[in-house]
Design a protein around this motif. Structure first.
Motif, PDB file in Angstrom:
ATOM      1  N   SER A 125       0.982  -0.960  -0.276  1.00  0.00           N
ATOM      2  CA  SER A 125       0.098   0.092  -0.379  1.00  0.00           C
ATOM      3  C   SER A 125       0.491   1.461   0.483  1.00  0.00           C
ATOM      4  O   SER A 125       0.883   1.837  -0.754  1.00  0.00           O
ATOM      5  CB  SER A 125      -0.746  -0.076   1.456  1.00  0.00           C
ATOM      6  OG  SER A 125      -1.926   1.480   1.097  1.00  0.00           O
ATOM      7  N   ASP A 143      -4.657   1.327  -9.127  1.00  0.00           N
ATOM      8  CA  ASP A 143      -5.953   0.359  -7.986  1.00  0.00           C
ATOM      9  C   ASP A 143      -6.597  -1.004  -8.743  1.00  0.00           C
ATOM     10  O   ASP A 143      -6.044  -1.963  -7.687  1.00  0.00           O
ATOM     11  CB  ASP A 143      -7.177   1.356  -7.969  1.00  0.00           C
ATOM     12  CG  ASP A 143      -7.254   3.005  -6.961  1.00  0.00           C
ATOM     13  OD1 ASP A 143      -6.490   2.394  -6.483  1.00  0.00           O
ATOM     14  OD2 ASP A 143      -8.281   3.266  -7.564  1.00  0.00           O
ATOM     15  N   ASP A 144      -6.353  -1.454  -9.290  1.00  0.00           N
ATOM     16  CA  ASP A 144      -6.257  -2.902 -10.023  1.00  0.00           C
ATOM     17  C   ASP A 144      -4.890  -3.541  -9.588  1.00  0.00           C
ATOM     18  O   ASP A 144      -5.016  -4.174  -9.045  1.00  0.00           O
ATOM     19  CB  ASP A 144      -6.350  -2.786 -11.838  1.00  0.00           C
ATOM     20  CG  ASP A 144      -7.720  -1.955 -12.119  1.00  0.00           C
ATOM     21  OD1 ASP A 144      -8.472  -2.117 -10.775  1.00  0.00           O
ATOM     22  OD2 ASP A 144      -7.750  -1.531 -13.076  1.00  0.00           O
ATOM     23  N   ASP A 147      -5.220  -4.199  -5.860  1.00  0.00           N
ATOM     24  CA  ASP A 147      -6.349  -5.123  -5.884  1.00  0.00           C
ATOM     25  C   ASP A 147      -5.335  -6.903  -5.791  1.00  0.00           C
ATOM     26  O   ASP A 147      -5.664  -7.362  -5.343  1.00  0.00           O
ATOM     27  CB  ASP A 147      -7.625  -5.264  -6.993  1.00  0.00           C
ATOM     28  CG  ASP A 147      -8.062  -4.067  -5.869  1.00  0.00           C
ATOM     29  OD1 ASP A 147      -8.269  -3.462  -4.938  1.00  0.00           O
ATOM     30  OD2 ASP A 147      -9.033  -3.305  -6.643  1.00  0.00           O
TER      31      ASP A 147
END
Length: 409
Positions: A125, A143-144, A147
């Motif tokens: 993160s 974000d992908d 994830d």
């Protein structure tokens, strides 16, 4: 180019420092809570038992359950293979330390089981926020990328958690050459021979004195039934040696996760989702409370400082040698298999850094389950604290892994 590389290293060092500082500060809070008698000895022991018997099993259930599906197992089999191979290599290095250099047995689980969940997730993160992962983004959004990276890390953590709580308590207190297996926990040291004898029918049962035509058949049925029951009891006692509360939580998650309808009911907003959400809330209490307990142990438990050479051996392997092994192995597998395994630079990067870093915080729970001496408990607690102080050393591994992945893609 050099300035960019130096900037990446500095940002990675800062991310690692932030992740480790958050852990160390909670340990400090626990230390002073015990020193100022805010946390009593009874409270310390009760909190430790709560962590092992309720919070940790709940955490494993909530982490493993959503990912436990046949589709994930089929698609991410390479992650499972990586995790097992990395742990096997670490075990061999730990055994060498105990057998050749006469180190204490508790060094083996510290070598094998690193922090595979909270630390890598925090690091991933932080790296995403400061732009270090930009070379991996490509056409996808950040974000992908994050994830997918989290899924890969959690699949790896699933395997690490199951092996940790299966073999960790045995490794913690036994010499590594006493190979841990289920039969080592049974009441008899000759459990395998005992089971074979039961199946073969030894000792023989004498026939009844007054026999008629039906007696031999009834005698065989009764004798066979007794042998089968005794054999089942032996197997039950042997398998029970590997079972503990975290294992029950993990196995429950896998069992309910791979069954399609229970997976939907529990983990996909089905009518049982309040149950899984409540367990998730309980599980989130584990990390902070366990760190507080470790900090309290540093104040209350008696024991000397871990041997210097043992610590050097552990930290050189965890922060210097293991990164080389993991990076070289992932690079070699990608070159050899290519697109025959899931082709994703995020996967390769995550698996290069996943086995690197400090020992797992859950080793404190394993010490509790293994019922070892107080000196071992203190030594493990101090080792964990020192290792998190060294966590910024991960930055070199992260920078190297990024450079290797960029060459691969």
């Amino acid at each position: 180019m050099l300035l960019q590389s130096a900037s990446e290293v500095l940002s990675t060092v800062w991310s690692s420092t932030q992740a480790s500082l958050s852990v160390i500060l909670v340990l400090v809070y626990g230390f002073f809570a015990r020193k100022l008698d805010i946390l009593s000895p009874e409270g310390e022991e009760s909190a430790s038992k709560l962590c092992v018997t309720i919070f940790l099993p709940s955490l494993l259930f909530s982490e493993i359950g959503p990912l436990a599906s046949w589709e994930n197992l089929q698609q991410y089999w390479i992650i499972i293979a990586y995790a097992l191979v990395f742990q096997a290599i670490s075990w061999i290095v730990g055994v060498i330390g105990v057998v050749v250099f006469k180190m204490p047995p508790w060094i083996v689980p510290c070598m094998v089981f690193n922090n595979a969940t909270s630390m890598p997730l925090l690091l991933l993160s932080s790296l995403g926020k400061n732009g270090t992962l930009s070379p991996l983004v490509g056409k996808d959004s950040l974000d992908d990328v994050l994830d997918r990276g989290q899924v890969y890390l959690l699949i790896n953590a699933l395997v690490c958690n199951l092996t940790r709580f299966s073999f960790g308590p045995v490794m913690m207190k036994k010499h590594p050459l006493d190979i841990p297996h289920p039969w080592s926990h049974s009441e008899s040291p000759h459990a395998i021979k005992q089971l074979v004898d039961e199946v073969r029918g030894y000792p023989e049962v004498q026939p009844y004195e007054n026999q008629d035509e039906e007696t031999p058949l009834l005698d065989q049925v009764k004798t066979g039934g007794k042998r089968s029951w005794r054999a089942l009891k032996i197997v039950k006692k042997s398998v029970a040696g590997f079972m503990n509360p975290p294992m029950y939580g993990g196995l429950a998650a896998i069992t309910l996760g791979v069954i399609p309808f229970t997976h939907r009911w529990l983990f996909e907003k089905g009518f049982l989702s309040p149950v899984s959400e409540s367990i998730d809330k309980i599980g989130k209490l584990y990390a902070a409370l366990q760190m507080l307990v470790i900090g309290a142990h540093l104040k209350s438990k008696k024991g000397s400082r871990p041997p210097i050479f043992t610590l050097i051996y552990l930290f050189v392997f965890r922060f210097a040698i293991m990164p080389v092994i993991s990076t070289a192995m992932v690079y070699g597998v990608r070159k050899g298999l290519g697109d025959r395994i899931l082709a994703d630079p995020v996967l390769d990067f995550v698996m290069m850094i996943a086995p690197v870093g400090p020992p797992a915080l859950t080793l404190a729970a394993i010490v509790e389950m293994s019922d070892t001496h107080e000196e071992t408990e203190t030594a493990v607690a101090k080792t964990i604290v020192i290792s998190y102080a060294l966590t910024p050393l991960i930055s070199a591994s992260v920078t190297a892994a990024l450079a290797v992945v960029q060459k691969l893609y």
